[in-house]
Design a protein around this motif. Structure first.
Motif, PDB file in Angstrom:
ATOM      1  N   THR A 157       0.826  -1.193   0.000  1.00 42.21           N
ATOM      2  CA  THR A 157       0.000   0.000   0.000  1.00 42.21           C
ATOM      3  C   THR A 157       0.865   1.249   0.000  1.00 42.21           C
ATOM      4  N   SER A 158       0.551   2.191  -0.885  1.00 45.82           N
ATOM      5  CA  SER A 158       1.313   3.438  -0.934  1.00 45.82           C
ATOM      6  C   SER A 158       0.969   4.289   0.282  1.00 45.82           C
ATOM      7  N   ARG A 159       1.932   5.024   0.749  1.00 42.93           N
ATOM      8  CA  ARG A 159       1.719   5.858   1.924  1.00 42.93           C
ATOM      9  C   ARG A 159       0.988   7.141   1.525  1.00 42.93           C
ATOM     10  N   PRO A 160       0.121   7.643   2.392  1.00 43.75           N
ATOM     11  CA  PRO A 160      -0.672   8.835   2.051  1.00 43.75           C
ATOM     12  C   PRO A 160       0.212  10.064   1.904  1.00 43.75           C
ATOM     13  N   LEU A 161      -0.168  10.922   0.964  1.00 43.51           N
ATOM     14  CA  LEU A 161       0.521  12.194   0.777  1.00 43.51           C
ATOM     15  C   LEU A 161      -0.123  13.243   1.675  1.00 43.51           C
ATOM     16  N   ILE A 162       0.705  13.931   2.447  1.00 41.92           N
ATOM     17  CA  ILE A 162       0.227  14.977   3.341  1.00 41.92           C
ATOM     18  C   ILE A 162       0.689  16.334   2.816  1.00 41.92           C
ATOM     19  N   ALA A 163      -0.266  17.221   2.597  1.00 41.10           N
ATOM     20  CA  ALA A 163       0.050  18.595   2.221  1.00 41.10           C
ATOM     21  C   ALA A 163      -0.165  19.475   3.452  1.00 41.10           C
ATOM     22  N   VAL A 164       0.820  20.293   3.765  1.00 38.45           N
ATOM     23  CA  VAL A 164       0.726  21.181   4.923  1.00 38.45           C
ATOM     24  C   VAL A 164       0.843  22.622   4.435  1.00 38.45           C
ATOM     25  N   LEU A 165      -0.215  23.385   4.614  1.00 39.80           N
ATOM     26  CA  LEU A 165      -0.203  24.805   4.276  1.00 39.80           C
ATOM     27  C   LEU A 165       0.097  25.589   5.547  1.00 39.80           C
ATOM     28  N   THR A 166       1.189  26.355   5.542  1.00 41.01           N
ATOM     29  CA  THR A 166       1.536  27.120   6.735  1.00 41.01           C
ATOM     30  C   THR A 166       1.428  28.617   6.468  1.00 41.01           C
ATOM     31  N   GLY A 167       0.916  29.312   7.483  1.00 36.90           N
ATOM     32  CA  GLY A 167       0.815  30.763   7.429  1.00 36.90           C
ATOM     33  C   GLY A 167       1.603  31.391   8.557  1.00 36.90           C
ATOM     34  N   ALA A 168       1.384  32.680   8.757  1.00 45.76           N
ATOM     35  CA  ALA A 168       2.198  33.446   9.705  1.00 45.76           C
ATOM     36  C   ALA A 168       2.151  32.886  11.118  1.00 45.76           C
ATOM     37  N   GLY A 169       1.041  32.223  11.473  1.00 48.71           N
ATOM     38  CA  GLY A 169       0.889  31.733  12.838  1.00 48.71           C
ATOM     39  C   GLY A 169       1.944  30.743  13.278  1.00 48.71           C
ATOM     40  N   ILE A 170       2.530  30.005  12.336  1.00 45.27           N
ATOM     41  CA  ILE A 170       3.537  29.024  12.727  1.00 45.27           C
ATOM     42  C   ILE A 170       4.847  29.700  13.128  1.00 45.27           C
ATOM     43  N   SER A 171       5.046  30.940  12.709  1.00 46.91           N
ATOM     44  CA  SER A 171       6.312  31.630  12.982  1.00 46.91           C
ATOM     45  C   SER A 171       6.229  32.645  14.101  1.00 46.91           C
ATOM     46  N   THR A 172       5.056  32.837  14.692  1.00 44.54           N
ATOM     47  CA  THR A 172       4.953  33.850  15.744  1.00 44.54           C
ATOM     48  C   THR A 172       5.798  33.477  16.966  1.00 44.54           C
ATOM     49  N   ASP A 173       5.913  32.181  17.262  1.00 40.82           N
ATOM     50  CA  ASP A 173       6.743  31.767  18.394  1.00 40.82           C
ATOM     51  C   ASP A 173       8.236  31.899  18.095  1.00 40.82           C
ATOM     52  N   SER A 174       8.567  32.219  16.858  1.00 42.26           N
ATOM     53  CA  SER A 174       9.959  32.528  16.507  1.00 42.26           C
ATOM     54  C   SER A 174      10.216  34.032  16.558  1.00 42.26           C
ATOM     55  N   GLY A 175       9.195  34.781  17.009  1.00 36.02           N
ATOM     56  CA  GLY A 175       9.352  36.222  17.160  1.00 36.02           C
ATOM     57  C   GLY A 175       8.942  37.032  15.954  1.00 36.02           C
ATOM     58  N   ILE A 176       8.299  36.389  14.966  1.00 33.45           N
ATOM     59  CA  ILE A 176       7.844  37.106  13.772  1.00 33.45           C
ATOM     60  C   ILE A 176       6.338  37.340  13.903  1.00 33.45           C
ATOM     61  N   PRO A 177       5.887  38.583  13.999  1.00 31.52           N
ATOM     62  CA  PRO A 177       4.455  38.827  14.202  1.00 31.52           C
ATOM     63  C   PRO A 177       3.642  38.460  12.972  1.00 31.52           C
ATOM     64  N   ASP A 178       2.401  38.018  13.226  1.00 30.79           N
ATOM     65  CA  ASP A 178       1.515  37.771  12.094  1.00 30.79           C
ATOM     66  C   ASP A 178       0.900  39.105  11.659  1.00 30.79           C
ATOM     67  N   TYR A 179       0.020  39.040  10.659  1.00 26.98           N
ATOM     68  CA  TYR A 179      -0.560  40.257  10.121  1.00 26.98           C
ATOM     69  C   TYR A 179      -1.961  40.516  10.655  1.00 26.98           C
ATOM     70  N   ARG A 180      -2.812  39.501  10.629  1.00 24.39           N
ATOM     71  CA  ARG A 180      -4.238  39.719  10.860  1.00 24.39           C
ATOM     72  C   ARG A 180      -4.729  39.306  12.234  1.00 24.39           C
ATOM     73  N   GLY A 181      -3.893  38.694  13.040  1.00 22.44           N
ATOM     74  CA  GLY A 181      -4.326  38.246  14.362  1.00 22.44           C
ATOM     75  C   GLY A 181      -4.618  39.411  15.294  1.00 22.44           C
ATOM     76  N   PRO A 182      -5.161  39.105  16.482  1.00 21.81           N
ATOM     77  CA  PRO A 182      -5.497  40.164  17.446  1.00 21.81           C
ATOM     78  C   PRO A 182      -4.310  41.043  17.813  1.00 21.81           C
TER      79      PRO A 182
END
Length: 243
Positions: free
Chosen positions: A2-27
């Motif tokens: 059986t072939s393994r499932p393909l996972i697509a991950v879409l990342t936005g600004a929220g994944i980088s906020t803990d690295s000190g980069i602010p997002d745009y549209r959040g509170p």
């Protein structure tokens, strides 16, 4: 076999906020704190107004995008990609997925990269670090050294279209994937916001990891509201253990 499932991950600004980069549209996002800042990344005022460009270069110089380090969310996706077929489609321009250890071939930068510059006239590329060195040396609005044209970050500004080749690749991945995970993105900016719909129409399951509601919440198989740096490692562990 059986072939393994393909996972697509879409990342936005929220994944980088803990690295000190602010997002745009959040509170606490950049647009909330400084509504005028959007002009600095909007093509028309950037091209028209030298003062906007000067402010933009100061923002690039003082911003965290070029010096930030990956966080637990970025590292979790590296772990996932080590176990299962994964393609990361990112709206971010900080390069933190690659810095965390994902190979370039597994990352599609939908909005370009802040690590390079491009001339709007002759279209030549250069290194952002070299342009910022010119700013530090006293050039508030460095021009292209080849043709004298306006230099901009090699990112997709508001008012610009995405690279059609990159967008087509992203759409193909969304259509082919078995699981689509949207992480830290408002899913409000098109055409990228159409990618979850393409995945759903192809029969994929949808997981949304985001602090704020999105237009796709009602279609998601799972919603995760916990902080991304905590939630994503837990989610990845579940998939890698199951695999």
């Amino acid at each position: 076999m059986t072939s393994r499932p393909l996972i697509a991950v879409l990342t936005g600004a929220g994944i980088s906020t803990d690295s000190g980069i602010p997002d745009y549209r959040g509170p606490n996002g950049l647009w909330q704190r400084d509504p005028q800042a959007q002009q600095l990344v909007t093509l028309e005022p950037y091209l028209r107004d030298p003062e906007v460009r000067r402010r933009a270069w100061q923002m690039r110089r003082d911003g965290r995008a070029l010096t930030a380090e990956p966080n637990a969310g970025h590292r979790a996706l590296v772990e996932l990609a080590g176990e299962l077929p994964v393609r990361v489609l990112t709206q971010n321009v900080d390069g933190l997925h690659q810095k965390a250890g994902l190979p370039d071939r597994k990352v599609l930068e939908l909005h370009g990269t802040a690590h390079r510059v491009q001339c709007v006239q002759c279209k030549r590329y250069g290194e952002m670090s070299q342009a910022l060195a010119r700013v530090a040396a006293g050039e508030p609005d460095p021009a292209c050294q080849h043709c004298g044209g306006v230099l901009k970050s090699a990112t997709v500004m508001f008012g610009e279209s995405l690279d059609p080749v990159v967008l087509a690749q992203a759409e193909a991945i969304a259509k082919a994937c078995d699981l689509f995970i949207a992480v830290g993105t408002s899913l409000q900016v098109y055409p990228v916001a159409a990618l979850p719909r393409i995945a759903l129409e192809g029969g994929a399951k949808l997981i949304i990891v985001n602090a704020e509601p999105t237009p796709y919440d009602e279609y998601a198989d799972e919603l995760v509201r916990e902080p991304i740096s905590q939630a994503l490692p837990t989610l990845v562990q579940r998939f890698t253990t199951a695999g």
